[in-house]
Design a protein around this motif. Structure first.
Motif, PDB file in Angstrom:
ATOM      1  N   ALA A 184     -23.555 -25.598 -11.948  1.00 47.88           N
ATOM      2  CA  ALA A 184     -22.861 -26.813 -12.356  1.00 47.88           C
ATOM      3  C   ALA A 184     -22.633 -27.674 -11.114  1.00 47.88           C
ATOM      4  O   ALA A 184     -22.379 -27.157 -10.035  1.00 47.88           O
ATOM      5  CB  ALA A 184     -21.526 -26.478 -13.022  1.00 47.88           C
ATOM      6  N   LEU A 185     -22.750 -28.982 -11.298  1.00 45.96           N
ATOM      7  CA  LEU A 185     -22.610 -29.873 -10.160  1.00 45.96           C
ATOM      8  C   LEU A 185     -21.158 -30.219  -9.896  1.00 45.96           C
ATOM      9  O   LEU A 185     -20.417 -30.606 -10.792  1.00 45.96           O
ATOM     10  CB  LEU A 185     -23.390 -31.167 -10.399  1.00 45.96           C
ATOM     11  CG  LEU A 185     -23.236 -32.229  -9.310  1.00 45.96           C
ATOM     12  CD1 LEU A 185     -23.871 -31.756  -8.008  1.00 45.96           C
ATOM     13  CD2 LEU A 185     -23.839 -33.548  -9.729  1.00 45.96           C
ATOM     14  N   HIS A 186     -20.755 -30.049  -8.660  1.00 46.24           N
ATOM     15  CA  HIS A 186     -19.466 -30.532  -8.193  1.00 46.24           C
ATOM     16  C   HIS A 186     -19.779 -31.606  -7.150  1.00 46.24           C
ATOM     17  O   HIS A 186     -20.282 -31.304  -6.072  1.00 46.24           O
ATOM     18  CB  HIS A 186     -18.630 -29.394  -7.591  1.00 46.24           C
ATOM     19  CG  HIS A 186     -18.223 -28.369  -8.597  1.00 46.24           C
ATOM     20  ND1 HIS A 186     -17.044 -28.431  -9.291  1.00 46.24           N
ATOM     21  CD2 HIS A 186     -18.865 -27.270  -9.055  1.00 46.24           C
ATOM     22  CE1 HIS A 186     -16.948 -27.410 -10.124  1.00 46.24           C
ATOM     23  NE2 HIS A 186     -18.049 -26.686  -9.999  1.00 46.24           N
ATOM     24  N   LEU A 187     -19.498 -32.840  -7.495  1.00 51.59           N
ATOM     25  CA  LEU A 187     -19.843 -33.969  -6.644  1.00 51.59           C
ATOM     26  C   LEU A 187     -19.305 -33.782  -5.233  1.00 51.59           C
ATOM     27  O   LEU A 187     -18.180 -33.329  -5.043  1.00 51.59           O
ATOM     28  CB  LEU A 187     -19.264 -35.253  -7.254  1.00 51.59           C
ATOM     29  CG  LEU A 187     -19.704 -36.570  -6.618  1.00 51.59           C
ATOM     30  CD1 LEU A 187     -21.170 -36.838  -6.911  1.00 51.59           C
ATOM     31  CD2 LEU A 187     -18.847 -37.728  -7.144  1.00 51.59           C
ATOM     32  N   ILE A 188     -20.131 -34.134  -4.248  1.00 51.91           N
ATOM     33  CA  ILE A 188     -19.684 -34.090  -2.860  1.00 51.91           C
ATOM     34  C   ILE A 188     -18.747 -35.265  -2.621  1.00 51.91           C
ATOM     35  O   ILE A 188     -19.168 -36.427  -2.688  1.00 51.91           O
ATOM     36  CB  ILE A 188     -20.872 -34.160  -1.889  1.00 51.91           C
ATOM     37  CG1 ILE A 188     -21.718 -32.885  -1.996  1.00 51.91           C
ATOM     38  CG2 ILE A 188     -20.391 -34.350  -0.450  1.00 51.91           C
ATOM     39  CD1 ILE A 188     -22.961 -32.902  -1.147  1.00 51.91           C
ATOM     40  N   ARG A 189     -17.489 -34.974  -2.375  1.00 49.73           N
ATOM     41  CA  ARG A 189     -16.530 -36.039  -2.093  1.00 49.73           C
ATOM     42  C   ARG A 189     -16.664 -36.536  -0.654  1.00 49.73           C
ATOM     43  O   ARG A 189     -16.574 -37.734  -0.399  1.00 49.73           O
ATOM     44  CB  ARG A 189     -15.098 -35.534  -2.348  1.00 49.73           C
ATOM     45  CG  ARG A 189     -14.725 -35.478  -3.807  1.00 49.73           C
ATOM     46  CD  ARG A 189     -14.814 -36.853  -4.442  1.00 49.73           C
ATOM     47  NE  ARG A 189     -14.619 -36.831  -5.879  1.00 49.73           N
ATOM     48  CZ  ARG A 189     -14.831 -37.871  -6.670  1.00 49.73           C
ATOM     49  NH1 ARG A 189     -15.277 -38.997  -6.162  1.00 49.73           N
ATOM     50  NH2 ARG A 189     -14.624 -37.799  -7.966  1.00 49.73           N
ATOM     51  N   ARG A 190     -16.863 -35.603   0.261  1.00 47.32           N
ATOM     52  CA  ARG A 190     -17.035 -36.004   1.666  1.00 47.32           C
ATOM     53  C   ARG A 190     -17.906 -34.981   2.379  1.00 47.32           C
ATOM     54  O   ARG A 190     -17.721 -33.772   2.196  1.00 47.32           O
ATOM     55  CB  ARG A 190     -15.688 -36.117   2.386  1.00 47.32           C
ATOM     56  CG  ARG A 190     -15.781 -36.713   3.794  1.00 47.32           C
ATOM     57  CD  ARG A 190     -14.417 -36.777   4.467  1.00 47.32           C
ATOM     58  NE  ARG A 190     -14.441 -37.549   5.700  1.00 47.32           N
ATOM     59  CZ  ARG A 190     -14.820 -37.068   6.883  1.00 47.32           C
ATOM     60  NH1 ARG A 190     -15.216 -35.788   6.981  1.00 47.32           N
ATOM     61  NH2 ARG A 190     -14.809 -37.833   7.960  1.00 47.32           N
ATOM     62  N   MET A 191     -18.845 -35.477   3.134  1.00 47.26           N
ATOM     63  CA  MET A 191     -19.688 -34.604   3.945  1.00 47.26           C
ATOM     64  C   MET A 191     -19.868 -35.245   5.312  1.00 47.26           C
ATOM     65  O   MET A 191     -20.204 -36.421   5.409  1.00 47.26           O
ATOM     66  CB  MET A 191     -21.049 -34.374   3.290  1.00 47.26           C
ATOM     67  CG  MET A 191     -22.052 -33.647   4.193  1.00 47.26           C
ATOM     68  SD  MET A 191     -23.527 -33.027   3.331  1.00 47.26           S
ATOM     69  CE  MET A 191     -24.076 -34.465   2.455  1.00 47.26           C
ATOM     70  N   GLN A 192     -19.620 -34.460   6.344  1.00 47.42           N
ATOM     71  CA  GLN A 192     -19.850 -34.931   7.712  1.00 47.42           C
ATOM     72  C   GLN A 192     -20.815 -33.988   8.397  1.00 47.42           C
ATOM     73  O   GLN A 192     -20.706 -32.766   8.284  1.00 47.42           O
ATOM     74  CB  GLN A 192     -18.548 -34.999   8.515  1.00 47.42           C
ATOM     75  CG  GLN A 192     -18.784 -35.384   9.979  1.00 47.42           C
ATOM     76  CD  GLN A 192     -17.514 -35.595  10.757  1.00 47.42           C
ATOM     77  OE1 GLN A 192     -16.471 -35.910  10.191  1.00 47.42           O
ATOM     78  NE2 GLN A 192     -17.584 -35.423  12.076  1.00 47.42           N
ATOM     79  N   VAL A 193     -21.757 -34.568   9.116  1.00 46.92           N
ATOM     80  CA  VAL A 193     -22.729 -33.781   9.875  1.00 46.92           C
ATOM     81  C   VAL A 193     -22.743 -34.284  11.312  1.00 46.92           C
ATOM     82  O   VAL A 193     -22.881 -35.488  11.553  1.00 46.92           O
ATOM     83  CB  VAL A 193     -24.144 -33.877   9.281  1.00 46.92           C
ATOM     84  CG1 VAL A 193     -25.083 -32.931  10.023  1.00 46.92           C
ATOM     85  CG2 VAL A 193     -24.145 -33.582   7.790  1.00 46.92           C
TER      86      VAL A 193
END
Length: 252
Positions: A184-193
């Motif tokens: 099931a997809l859980h939307l990425i709220r924040r991603m930092q790389v």
């Protein structure tokens, strides 16, 4: 400057969302257009400085899913100077609703030495003014203990003209490790790389993962232990509807 992006069905994943790597790709293209307008496009950088632009850090924030068929306006304010890097911010609008925001810190790097070009060397090339620096991008602080999740052989098709693995490939591996493409997809709220040391064709990327305080951490190490990148991901707690649900709603 504003740019228009039309996300068709072919650009969305199983869950009806624009994949993070495709979103980054769109913003990265707009960033290239902005550098051209600023007088420091890739061709001029190569010809006059023997240098190129490389991504140093990326922050992606998603507020609402971007769905198939959407006309998205990408607004990019003037660049900001942060030390030796240039920060470019992209706001993705669907009408009056901001659906996503992507912030990139780009570094001018010499092709041969891979060292950062001093700001003074770039001064004569700029054709437009920058704006006062906004909020800086702080580094991701990794947990002390992380577990090996995968080992990946870097192949040539994963790399770009600069000779190293593209930022889009990093995002694919990070999304996989974070569980974005789960049942099931859980939307990425924040991603930092944070990109630290490039991976070249033939090298092995050791992918590590940990969860702490509601965040998922992913890091990529070279076989000699050097840190290639580190990332922090915050997933939405609520499941995002699948593409079939989106299509059913659109057909009503």
């Amino acid at each position: 400057m504003d740019y228009q992006a039309h996300f068709q069905m072919s650009t969305t994943d199983l869950f009806g969302c624009v994949s993070p790597w495709l979103l980054l790709q769109e913003v990265n293209d707009c960033t290239g257009y902005e550098f051209e307008a600023d007088g420091v496009g890739i061709v001029r950088m190569i010809n006059e400085l023997g240098a190129t632009w490389m991504m140093g850090q990326m922050v992606m924030e998603n507020f609402e899913p971007i769905q198939p068929g959407m006309e998205v306006r990408i607004n990019m304010p003037p660049r900001e100077l942060h030390g030796v890097g240039i920060v470019r911010r992209a706001h993705l609008w669907d009408g009056d609703l901001e659906r996503a925001r992507v912030t990139l810190k780009m570094l001018p790097v010499y092709f041969t030495s891979r060292k950062v070009v001093p700001p003074a060397e770039l001064e004569r090339l700029w054709m437009t003014p920058d704006r006062p620096a906004g909020e800086p991008i702080h580094w991701v602080a990794l947990p002390e203990h992380m577990e090996l999740a995968d080992k990946i052989l870097v192949r040539r098709h994963m790399c770009d003209v600069n000779g190293h693995m593209t930022a889009f490939q990093y995002l694919n591996f990070i999304c996989e490790a974070a569980g974005y493409w789960g049942e099931a997809l859980h939307l990425i709220r924040r991603m930092q790389v944070d990109f630290k040391a490039e991976f070249l064709p033939g090298e092995t990327l050791e992918l590590y993962r940990a969860e702490e305080n509601g965040l998922i951490y992913v890091s990529g190490l070279h076989e000699d232990g050097r840190l290639g990148f580190r990332a922090g991901v915050a997933l939405d707690q609520e499941e995002t509807p699948t593409a079939k649900t989106w299509l059913h709603e659109m057909g009503k």
